[in-house]
Design a protein around this motif. Structure first.
Motif, PDB file in Angstrom:
ATOM      1  N   ARG B 429       1.939  -6.608   0.279  1.00 29.25           N
ATOM      2  CA  ARG B 429       2.195  -5.645   1.756  1.00 29.25           C
ATOM      3  C   ARG B 429       1.901  -4.634   1.279  1.00 29.25           C
ATOM      4  O   ARG B 429       1.691  -4.005   1.830  1.00 29.25           O
ATOM      5  CB  ARG B 429       3.491  -5.914   1.224  1.00 29.25           C
ATOM      6  N   ALA B 433      -0.198  -1.242   2.770  1.00 30.98           N
ATOM      7  CA  ALA B 433      -0.644  -0.257   3.505  1.00 30.98           C
ATOM      8  C   ALA B 433      -0.310   0.704   2.633  1.00 30.98           C
ATOM      9  O   ALA B 433      -1.156   2.267   3.480  1.00 30.98           O
ATOM     10  CB  ALA B 433       1.774   0.434   3.251  1.00 30.98           C
ATOM     11  N   THR B 437      -2.654   3.998   4.225  1.00 30.30           N
ATOM     12  CA  THR B 437      -1.996   5.767   3.911  1.00 30.30           C
ATOM     13  C   THR B 437      -3.379   6.299   2.813  1.00 30.30           C
ATOM     14  O   THR B 437      -3.114   8.022   3.776  1.00 30.30           O
ATOM     15  CB  THR B 437      -1.541   5.805   2.416  1.00 30.30           C
TER      16      THR B 437
END
Lengths: 291, 611
Positions: B429, B433, B437
């Protein structure tokens, strides 16, 4: 890490209207080699597909006149049981085409994919490569004999033999092309963008190695014609009464001096097909290099 | 310095190239130049300006599709274009030497450097034993230390700069009267570049040869050339003594080129004045003056008539091809930077790198997992939101390894990389993410875009993979193109149909698709033309201010980072040797390596003189 600097002097002015695929085909056909290769291959395919319907003679019907020379009714003469050689040549060519056009695409797809497996799993990748090395080490005809002995000789065994002979070469080709693409920054870019490995492999790398695979395909089509001929020549290929180019060369060789056309006509077709495929491969390769 | 009979005299040279079966376009037109003995002529221009084609026509080594239409190339009064191939072969390497850009590609990896130098001597009539002695002498001449022990080494045993010295030794082996150097230092580091330029100048003094130096870098011209020809779209637009041309440039292109070159002497964080648009495609050369679409002084006459190259009254031998050569530019052309948004005094860091080490396993024959070589060895740095950090170092210093580790392409050996608090070593996860970014802009705009995808596909794909903007993907792609200043008409184009600058903008747009907070830009402008570099640097600065992006900007050249970056880190052999805000690095560099980088930048000396 090193600094790549391009002065860009070689960037040729481009005409932005045509799609690259069409330009590629045009580039292949513009060379004499590409054109001759295509004419040979397409010509032989057309004659073999349409021919048997057009001529009145049948390839399997035996007649009273055995081993006669060329005449109005029998253009190439007849064989030892009075069958029309021209009809047998057409049907034999057709059988050859069917066999190669089934076997080589199967082996192309399998080989290309197995060659790229290393991108997903390193262990599976090296396993496939070693397997290809073993297969490459065995001569084609010996491989064919082994297959014919394992399954009964016939069209099926010829197809399996051709797949086993040509697949490692697709595998090696696709791996080489893949290794050439991996350092390209667009692959790293795809990874940074979080694309799954399989997507990078199929959507990004595969389209960029296809031109190398096409060249290989043309070369292996030629190889497949030779393998079929070789196996049928030693009686482990297409079985009688079904005609095939290799089988005709074999049975005709007995009468080489009295009835040279019997075995020479299929030889000419084999040479024509092989030359056509190889010329096409050459032209494809040149078009790739120019891009 | 110039004697009466020029070594090289080019007149009315026009070369065209076949771009299709039945279309030929001129690549250079009406080029007229001369080089005297002991003179260094710089030919400066961007890609497609025809500078390399000019060099190749002198050597009669034009690519197959190109041919000389008319004009003459005279070497010591003899017409090179009228010579037979065998006469020309005798001249090459004997009287005319050539130095190429890529020192590795030029040397044969299977021959020792001694053999390669001796070869050119033997071919032109020296006997073998004398050739070896002369090869030793030449290696010493070009500054190879301890030539007796290096003469039997192979090219791979030499560094890039040393290889270029070997090539120069080959080029000058037979004491040529004319040397042609095509971007001889472009592939080299700044400090090495300075040494090679010094060497070329010294050889000119020692041998008295004429030298044609082709470059894209006006700083190099400033430093070593006696005279300069500025080329644009296949024509010389300005020609004269270096002092005259660079002190008082009369062609708007020359002026713009000088302004848009990143300079050490300019103030920090000032927008680089970019030249709008891009160099023309040869197949679609604008009518009249080829520069008029980008020129602030363009008048109707410029769009209709090609200006001739004419001599100016005030300076001897200063020629300009411009209808507006007498006019000065309207001062309004200076782009006023938008007032920077209210900047937080101390924004939170988006990237934190702590004691990072990235190593390569040294493979040994008998055991695996032997000692490691660290490309990045104990690096600490951080990038704040809305700020740019410049990471500068020469090739091999580990800066690209660092960049690739930050974006998660490489795994650190030890230490920590935290982007917005997340780490690549975290769970699935967390990594997913992070992917959104931090994004990367790559160095090579030619290979960083998939050649088989259209621009539209390239920009839509990240949205599909990450399931973003399901309702209006075309709208989002249009918005991205707008952000980087590209027109939506490019959506159906393939990368090869775009210019280098456009491709790099697509690369930046692609990095922005996932709305990242940190952009790692690995040498994003080093493959671009000078006038386009400025556009891309300005674009990155705008995006940083508009979107509050943190930027880690990697460069091999200090002058490039000055205009964009708030802080600068200088990297050498895996370590950061200097790390401070931009102004202090440039004004009071502390580490000797930083000082040597600053001193080696082309044009540094002259800029200092002017200040």
């Amino acid at each position: 890490m090193s600094v790549i600097v391009r002065t860009g002097e070689t960037s040729a002015p481009t005409v932005p209207t045509r799609r690259p695929q069409r330009r590629y085909v045009a580039a292949v056909l513009r060379t004499p080699r590409g054109l001759i290769g295509l004419v040979l291959v397409v010509g032989i395919i057309l004659v073999a597909v349409v021919g048997p319907w057009v001529i009145p003679q049948d390839a399997l019907t035996q007649g009273p006149d055995a081993l006669v020379g060329p005449s109005g009714t029998h253009w190439l003469g007849t064989d030892e049981v009075g069958r029309d050689l021209f009809a047998r040549l057409l049907v034999g060519t057709r059988v050859d085409l069917v066999v190669t056009l089934i076997a080589v695409p199967i082996s192309g797809v399998l080989g290309t994919l197995l060659g790229m497996v290393g991108m997903l799993n390193r262990f599976a990748g090296s396993f496939c490569q070693r397997l290809f090395d073993v297969l490459l080490g065995v001569p084609a005809v010996i491989l064919g004999i082994a297959v014919a002995l394992a399954v009964s000789p016939g069209m099926g065994s010829v197809i399996i033999a051709i797949v086993l002979v040509t697949m490692p070469k697709f595998g090696k080709q696709s791996r080489t092309a893949l290794l050439g693409q991996l350092p390209q920054e667009y692959v790293a870019a795809a990874e940074v963008l979080g694309y799954p490995r399989s997507r990078i492999m199929f959507r990004h790398v595969l389209p960029n190695i296809l031109d190398a695979i096409f060249v290989r395909f043309a070369v292996e089509m030629a190889q497949a014609v030779v393998v079929e001929g070789g196996l049928s020549l030693i009686g482990l290929g297409i079985q009688p009464p079904q005609p095939s180019l290799g089988a005709m060369i074999k049975s005709g060789s007995t009468y080489l001096f009295d009835h040279p056309l019997y075995s020479m006509a299929p030889v000419v077709v084999v040479v024509g097909l092989v030359a056509g495929y190889l010329l096409l491969a050459d032209a494809l390769n040149e078009a790739n290099l120019r891009r | 310095m110039t004697t009466d009979v020029p070594v090289l005299e080019i007149d009315g040279l026009t070369v065209d190239i076949a771009i299709d079966d039945d279309r030929r376009v001129p690549v250079i037109a009406d080029v007229a130049l001369s080089v005297g003995a002991g003179e260094i002529l710089g030919i400066v221009g961007e890609s497609g300006s025809g500078k390399s084609m000019t060099a190749m026509s002198i050597m009669r080594m034009l690519p197959g599709a190109a041919s000389v239409r008319h004009g003459s190339v005279r070497y010591a009064g003899r017409d090179l274009l009228a010579m037979s191939e065998s006469e020309m072969t005798a001249l090459r390497g004997e009287e005319i030497g050539m130095i190429f850009q890529d020192p590795l590609a030029f040397l044969n990896p299977l021959m020792t450097v001694g053999q390669q130098i001796a070869e050119v001597l033997v071919l032109h009539g020296t006997d073998r034993r004398r050739a070896r002695a002369r090869a030793l002498e030449l290696l010493r001449l070009v500054g190879v230390r301890d030539p007796e022990s290096r003469i039997d080494d192979y090219p791979h045993q030499f560094s890039g700069g040393m290889r270029q010295r070997v090539i120069i030794a080959i080029a000058v082996a037979n004491n040529p009267a004319l040397l042609i150097a095509d971007e001889p230092t472009t592939a080299l580091d700044v400090t090495v570049q300075a040494e090679i330029l010094q060497l070329l100048t010294r050889l000119r003094d020692d041998l008295g040869a004429g030298l044609v130096l082709i470059t894209h870098d006006i700083g190099i011209v400033e430093e070593v050339c006696d005279s300069v020809a500025v080329m644009y779209a296949g024509r010389i637009v300005e020609h004269g003594r270096t002092a005259d041309v660079l002190r008082q440039p009369r062609h708007p292109y020359t002026r713009a080129l000088m302004r848009s070159t990143p300079r050490l002497g300019l103030a920090d964080r000032r927008r680089l004045p970019a030249i709008p648009g891009q160099p023309p495609d040869l197949a679609r050369r604008p009518a009249g003056c080829a520069f008029h679409p980008r020129c602030p002084l363009a008048s109707e006459q410029c769009t209709a008539e090609e200006p001739p190259l004419i001599r100016l009254h005030d300076a001897e031998a200063h020629r300009v091809a411009c209808w507006a050569a007498g006019e000065t530019e309207p001062p309004a052309a200076v782009e006023v930077a938008a007032p920077p948004p209210v900047r937080e005094t101390d924004p939170s860091p988006i990237l934190e790198v702590r004691d990072l080490r990235v190593g390569y396993q040294r493979r040994s024959l008998l055991r695996r997992g032997g000692p490691r070589d660290y490309a990045v060895d104990g690096v600490d740095l951080h990038v704040r939101r809305g700020r740019a950090l410049g990471l500068v170092g020469e090739s091999g210093c580990g800066k690209s390894t660092l960049a690739r580790t930050v974006v998660g392409l490489l795994t650190p050996s030890s230490g920590e990389v935290r982007v917005a608090g997340g780490s690549w070593t975290g769970g699935r996860r967390e990594r997913a993410a992070l992917r959104r970014t931090v994004q990367m802009v790559f160095q090579d705009p030619y290979s960083s875009l998939n050649p088989r995808q259209t621009i539209g596909t390239i920009l839509t794909e990240p949205l599909i993979v990450h399931g973003l903007h399901r309702d209006d993907r075309p709208g989002r792609v249009e918005e991205l193109l707008g952000l980087v200043g590209l027109s939506t008409s490019l959506l159906d184009r393939y990368p090869y149909q775009l210019s280098g600058g456009q491709r790099q903008r697509v690369g930046i747009a692609r990095a922005l698709t996932l709305e990242p907070e940190l952009i790692v830009a690995d040498e994003p402008v080093s493959a671009l033309d000078v006038s386009v570099q400025a556009q891309v640097i300005n674009l990155l600065a705008d995006l940083r201010d508009k979107l509050g992006l943190g930027i880690l900007f990697i460069a091999h050249d200090l002058s490039v980072v000055r205009h964009l970056c708030d802080e600068v880190a200088v990297m050498q052999r895996g370590h950061i040797v200097e790390y401070a805000d931009t102004a202090s690095v440039f004004e009071s560099p502390q580490h000797p390596y930083t000082r040597s980088l600053l001193a080696a930048a082309p044009g540094a000396r002259t800029v200092k003189e002017q200040l």
